[in-house]
Design an enzyme around this catalytic site. Structure first.
Site, PDB file in Angstrom:
ATOM      1  N   VAL A 150       0.475  -0.881   0.567  1.00 55.97           N
ATOM      2  CA  VAL A 150       0.204  -0.199   0.488  1.00 55.97           C
ATOM      3  C   VAL A 150       0.649   1.304   0.089  1.00 55.97           C
ATOM      4  CG1 VAL A 150      -1.518   1.501   1.254  1.00 55.97           C
ATOM      5  CG2 VAL A 150      -1.865  -0.729   0.559  1.00 55.97           C
ATOM      6  N   PRO A 151       0.889   1.433  -0.633  1.00 50.60           N
ATOM      7  CA  PRO A 151       1.867   2.656  -1.437  1.00 50.60           C
ATOM      8  C   PRO A 151       1.699   3.951  -0.998  1.00 50.60           C
ATOM      9  CG  PRO A 151       0.700   2.272  -3.006  1.00 50.60           C
ATOM     10  CD  PRO A 151       0.013   1.305  -2.443  1.00 50.60           C
ATOM     11  N   CYS A 152       1.923   4.232   0.386  1.00 48.11           N
ATOM     12  CA  CYS A 152       1.424   5.741   1.501  1.00 48.11           C
ATOM     13  C   CYS A 152       2.341   6.727   1.228  1.00 48.11           C
ATOM     14  CB  CYS A 152       1.273   5.491   2.740  1.00 48.11           C
ATOM     15  SG  CYS A 152       2.814   4.306   3.408  1.00 48.11           S
ATOM     16  N   HIS A 153       3.336   6.088   0.760  1.00 46.82           N
ATOM     17  CA  HIS A 153       4.557   7.231   0.425  1.00 46.82           C
ATOM     18  C   HIS A 153       4.498   8.027  -1.498  1.00 46.82           C
ATOM     19  CE1 HIS A 153       5.736   3.485  -2.445  1.00 46.82           C
ATOM     20  NE2 HIS A 153       6.866   4.538  -3.489  1.00 46.82           N
ATOM     21  N   ARG A 154       3.343   7.722  -1.484  1.00 46.09           N
ATOM     22  CA  ARG A 154       2.690   8.103  -2.903  1.00 46.09           C
ATOM     23  C   ARG A 154       2.064   9.290  -2.815  1.00 46.09           C
ATOM     24  NH1 ARG A 154       1.827   2.857  -5.933  1.00 46.09           N
ATOM     25  NH2 ARG A 154       4.433   2.440  -6.593  1.00 46.09           N
TER      26      ARG A 154
END
Length: 196
Positions: A150-154
């Site tokens: 789950v790409p929370c860095h995006r």
């Protein structure tokens, strides 16, 4: 399903467990139960031993063991993503019943952001039909147990600011991950429009 229900002490095995694996940004950890990903741990600042200790604290009911082949394939894909592969990892099955319903909605939307693209917390809140919930989106992402699947860095703060990042290294790690994905140009972080 609660994390405590995953397995009782002494019953760990390849069907559930956790393992560390090397990536371009350091050793990550991955926990699984059956065919579901239960959690991922991005590298800790102090290295592999600290990442292992964090996994033991997060998943005390699981034992460190060898990854079964499907989990090893997920780990290989995460490692490839952290080297620049453009894999959205959307088909990796998550144990979403271990997170609050709002967080699950946030994570589902975040998974639709392709590598190299970004959204803001406010854009995510609006896309969820809750335009005043940018702070709640940020809190859900701060509790994301599946990063970078789950790409929370995006997800960024308004005006292209990085916003928070709970992984080791904080915002610098977030910027590094975005740079690996090609989201950083000329040393600055542009705000890309997400795909509709």
């Amino acid at each position: 399903m609660s994390l405590q229900a995953l397995t009782a002490p002494g019953e760990q095995g390849a069907a559930s467990g956790y393992a560390l694996f090397p990536t371009a940004i350091g050793h990550c950890g991955m926990a699984w139960h059956g065919a579901l990903l239960v959690g991922v741990q991005l590298p800790e600042d102090a290295g592999e031993a600290q990442t292992r200790a964090r996994m033991q604290r997060r998943f005390p009911q699981l034992a460190e063991c060898t990854m079964p082949p499907p989990v090893a394939a997920w780990a290989a894909r995460v490692a490839a993503l952290l080297q620049g592969a453009h894999d959205d990892l959307c088909d990796v099955p998550l144990a979403l019943d271990t997170v609050p319903p709002f967080n699950a909605r946030v994570y589902a939307l975040a998974r639709r952001i392709p590598p190299g693209k970004t959204m803001t917390y406010g854009e995510m809140a609006a896309a969820l039909g809750e335009p005043g919930a940018a702070r709640a989106v940020g809190q859900a992402l701060g509790h994301n147990p599946f990063a970078p699947v789950v790409p929370c860095h995006r997800i960024l703060a308004a005006n292209g600011r990085t916003g928070g990042f709970s992984a080791g290294g904080g915002a610098a790690t977030k910027m590094r991950m975005l740079g690996i994905e090609g989201a950083c140009l000329g040393g600055t972080l542009p705000l890309f429009a997400h795909d509709e």
